[in-house]
Design a protein around this motif. Structure first.
Motif, mmCIF file in Angstrom:
data_model
loop_
_atom_site.group_PDB
_atom_site.id
_atom_site.type_symbol
_atom_site.label_atom_id
_atom_site.label_comp_id
_atom_site.label_asym_id
_atom_site.label_seq_id
_atom_site.Cartn_x
_atom_site.Cartn_y
_atom_site.Cartn_z
ATOM 1 N N TRP A 1 0.736 -1.250 0.132
ATOM 2 C CA TRP A 1 -0.128 -0.059 -0.092
ATOM 3 C C TRP A 1 1.061 0.992 -0.163
ATOM 4 O O TRP A 1 0.556 2.246 -0.807
ATOM 5 C CB TRP A 1 -1.012 -0.141 1.179
ATOM 6 C CG TRP A 1 -1.913 1.165 1.376
ATOM 7 C CD1 TRP A 1 -1.741 2.192 2.101
ATOM 8 C CD2 TRP A 1 -3.463 0.977 0.652
ATOM 9 N NE1 TRP A 1 -3.082 2.877 1.772
ATOM 10 C CE2 TRP A 1 -3.879 2.022 0.982
ATOM 11 C CE3 TRP A 1 -3.976 0.015 0.050
ATOM 12 C CZ2 TRP A 1 -5.320 2.614 0.656
ATOM 13 C CZ3 TRP A 1 -5.457 0.608 -0.137
ATOM 14 C CH2 TRP A 1 -5.887 1.679 0.082
ATOM 15 N N ALA A 2 1.847 1.242 0.877
ATOM 16 C CA ALA A 2 2.904 2.335 1.049
ATOM 17 C C ALA A 2 3.535 2.666 -0.315
ATOM 18 O O ALA A 2 3.769 3.735 -0.688
ATOM 19 C CB ALA A 2 3.838 2.275 2.292
ATOM 20 N N GLY A 3 3.992 1.453 -1.016
ATOM 21 C CA GLY A 3 4.717 1.465 -2.290
ATOM 22 C C GLY A 3 4.038 2.358 -3.533
ATOM 23 O O GLY A 3 4.483 3.301 -4.107
ATOM 24 N N PHE A 4 2.666 1.900 -3.548
ATOM 25 C CA PHE A 4 1.854 2.530 -4.742
ATOM 26 C C PHE A 4 1.357 3.904 -4.229
ATOM 27 O O PHE A 4 1.405 4.895 -4.996
ATOM 28 C CB PHE A 4 0.507 1.512 -4.976
ATOM 29 C CG PHE A 4 0.818 0.552 -5.644
ATOM 30 C CD1 PHE A 4 1.221 0.608 -6.898
ATOM 31 C CD2 PHE A 4 0.443 -0.964 -5.031
ATOM 32 C CE1 PHE A 4 1.200 -0.422 -7.685
ATOM 33 C CE2 PHE A 4 0.563 -2.029 -5.832
ATOM 34 C CZ PHE A 4 1.091 -1.733 -7.154
ATOM 35 N N GLY A 5 1.055 4.148 -2.748
ATOM 36 C CA GLY A 5 0.674 5.361 -2.502
ATOM 37 C C GLY A 5 1.852 6.470 -2.788
ATOM 38 O O GLY A 5 1.799 7.616 -3.126
ATOM 39 N N SER A 6 3.008 5.920 -2.449
ATOM 40 C CA SER A 6 4.330 6.863 -2.635
ATOM 41 C C SER A 6 4.626 7.156 -3.897
ATOM 42 O O SER A 6 5.109 8.136 -4.498
ATOM 43 C CB SER A 6 5.437 6.217 -1.626
ATOM 44 O OG SER A 6 5.293 6.190 -0.386
ATOM 45 N N ALA A 7 4.795 6.187 -4.798
ATOM 46 C CA ALA A 7 5.038 6.077 -6.098
ATOM 47 C C ALA A 7 3.966 6.789 -7.156
ATOM 48 O O ALA A 7 4.408 7.701 -7.946
ATOM 49 C CB ALA A 7 5.582 4.886 -6.825
ATOM 50 N N PHE A 8 3.011 6.713 -7.018
ATOM 51 C CA PHE A 8 1.663 7.011 -7.781
ATOM 52 C C PHE A 8 0.919 8.189 -7.250
ATOM 53 O O PHE A 8 0.358 8.771 -7.954
ATOM 54 C CB PHE A 8 0.839 5.805 -8.193
ATOM 55 C CG PHE A 8 1.411 4.943 -9.200
ATOM 56 C CD1 PHE A 8 2.745 4.922 -9.903
ATOM 57 C CD2 PHE A 8 0.731 3.806 -9.285
ATOM 58 C CE1 PHE A 8 3.098 4.225 -10.611
ATOM 59 C CE2 PHE A 8 1.664 2.592 -10.130
ATOM 60 C CZ PHE A 8 2.447 2.954 -10.799
#
Length: 524
Positions: A413-420
């Motif tokens: 969740w953090a990976g997508f939230g931060s990247a996108f």
């Protein structure tokens, strides 16, 4: 008839319904864009329920009740952050994204939208976006399969490996056959099942207690779960919780803006104005479901303590509280139908993630490499093959899970939230965003989130916070020091904003205004 036999009947009924929807969707799907985006024809109700079901996953019925059961009300900050994030996502992202993805060369994936939005002819932004999806969805799909294995362990007392394989095979089956329509309509049905079960289980458990008012004091002073003397800070949202932890938990709400499997529902709605009823339905559904999860944990602290002959199956993370309560409280057939709520949550999320990952592999990587447009049937079968490949990788990773369900979900969740997330908001609300800035922000967010989440720093601050913040800084700085978007890209932004505010059929409005999208010959 044994309890397991009744459970099996309930599971067969549920699985048969999912397969039937998959077959119906297969009959409705003949074109590649229909397989990937359902022909942009989702109603607000289906869009809202499918977005919610694919969002919540197994952690709503297993991860969140387990965390609340063990830790207490301090875990509520996650739920609060998610509710706020869900509302804001529907309010500010849904209508503009629906309009912009169609006027920006009819983008059918998040990576293709980013590329068309900033007119990136290098293809780097699209490729990096697809790689981010592949990396983080690997963990996300794995978390769903882990949930499936634990579901069968708790429900049938069976083998973890067998359970996760059954979940994976059925989910891949209807996703493989029916594509986006199958995923969306099965998600809508699964969302209704989750809703009903999260209301029924805590309500029945509360009725079964000798003194229902005990739920507001028991956990702090009586033995339950992992606490022989109770948890004195159970009912406090701030005691023993650092400011960094509170900020980190609230930051879960930021993740909504960058979740491909959620925002793709916005892209598939019939028109931008459908976001209004969609928001009302989606947020109300989520609020009641979260309250159900909270009360499942709260009531569970008393329910299992006052019944010494029963116990939570999962004695490590206590993530089977909901499953165990449902199994004990109802007739085996009804219990089996109730327990399918967990299976519904698991399968709805896995199917959505598989389809988005498939689109990243085919639409955003394969199509760039081959540099030609394959036939529609070939594209559909390539996408089905990608679904199968990603599922196999997810199963292999789930064989020996090394983290809790909530931990795996939180990392992805953090990976997508931060990247996108920052790129999505800037794409819709900042005209000055350019390709260089978008790429810098995306890489920064993905790298910081991944590195932070893999380091001891994750114990003090959720990786979403530094990832989202540094991605935003990088995106803004690089956009400002590099060349501004050309006039045509800026005009596209203005047109999309205006169209997102109008009602009615978007295609007719575009024709009425003699509007044309960004001419990008390399874009598929």
């Amino acid at each position: 008839m044994s309890e397991h036999s009744w459970f099996l009947i309930a599971i067969v009924i549920y699985m048969s319904a999912m397969v039937a929807i998959g077959w119906w969707s297969y009959r409705q799907t003949s074109k590649y864009d229909e397989y990937m985006l359902g022909g942009r024809g989702l109603s607000p109700t289906v869009a809202a329920l499918s977005a919610g079901a694919s969002d919540m996953s197994g952690w709503l019925l297993m991860g969140l009740p387990g965390a609340l059961f063990v830790t207490g009300f301090s875990e509520l900050w996650i739920a609060i952050g998610l509710l706020i994030g869900c509302w804001v996502n529907w309010k500010i992202v849904a209508p503009r994204l629906r309009a912009y993805t169609e006027v920006a060369h009819n983008s059918i994936t998040v990576p293709s939208f980013f590329e068309n939005r900033v007119h990136d002819t290098s293809r780097l932004l699209r490729i990096v976006s697809a790689v981010v999806i592949l990396v983080f969805f690997t963990f996300y799909v794995s978390s769903g399969i882990v949930s499936g294995g634990r579901y069968f362990e708790s429900t049938f007392g069976g083998d973890y490996l067998t359970g996760m394989l059954i979940v994976a095979v059925i989910t891949v089956g209807y996703t493989f056959v029916g594509g986006f329509l199958a995923v969306s309509y099965t998600d809508a049905v699964q969302g209704l099942i989750m809703f009903a079960s999260l209301i029924a289980v805590p309500a029945m458990a509360l009725v079964a207690l000798d003194n229902p008012s005990d739920i507001f004091s028991w956990a702090s002073s009586h033995e339950y779960g992992p606490y022989p003397d109770g948890n004195p800070t159970y009912f406090s949202m701030i005691s023993g919780v650092s400011l960094a932890a509170i900020i980190g938990n609230l930051a879960w709400g930021l993740g909504y803006f960058g979740q491909p499997h959620i925002v793709v529902r916005f892209m598939a709605m019939r028109k931008p104005s459908d976001a209004v009823p969609g928001r009302r339905i989606g947020v109300f559904w989520m609020l009641l479901c979260v309250l159900g999860a909270v009360f499942t944990a709260l009531i569970g602290t008393v329910f299992f303590s006052q019944n010494p002959d029963i116990a939570v199956t999962d004695r490590e993370n206590f993530e089977t509280v909901f499953l165990d309560m449902g199994r004990i409280l109802f007739h085996p057939l009804i219990a089996g139908l109730v327990l399918t709520a967990v299976l519904a949550a698991i399968m709805s999320t896995i199917s959505s993630q598989l389809l988005v990952t498939s689109s990243a592999l085919i639409e955003d990587l394969y199509m760039i490499v081959v540099k030609r447009q394959p036939r529609q049937k070939n594209l559909i079968w390539l996408s089905r093959g990608a679904v199968l490949a990603v599922a196999i990788i997810g199963v292999l990773l789930a064989i020996n899970p090394s983290d809790s369900i909530l931990g795996l979900v939180g990392f992805a969740w953090a990976g997508f939230g931060s990247a996108f997330g920052p790129i999505m908001l800037a794409s819709l609300y900042w005209k000055r965003l350019n390709a260089a800035g978008a790429l810098a922000g995306m890489v920064t967010g993905a790298v910081v989130s991944f590195a932070w989440g893999m380091s001891p720093l994750a114990d003090s601050m959720y990786e979403m916070v530094p990832g989202f913040a540094l991605a935003t800084v990088a995106m803004v700085l690089v956009s400002l020091i590099t060349k501004a978007p050309d006039a045509h890209t800026a005009d596209l932004f203005d047109q999309a904003v205006r169209l997102s505010r109008e009602k009615g059929d978007l295609t007719e409005q575009m024709l009425d205004h003699n509007f044309t999208s960004v001419p990008n010959k390399k874009t598929t």
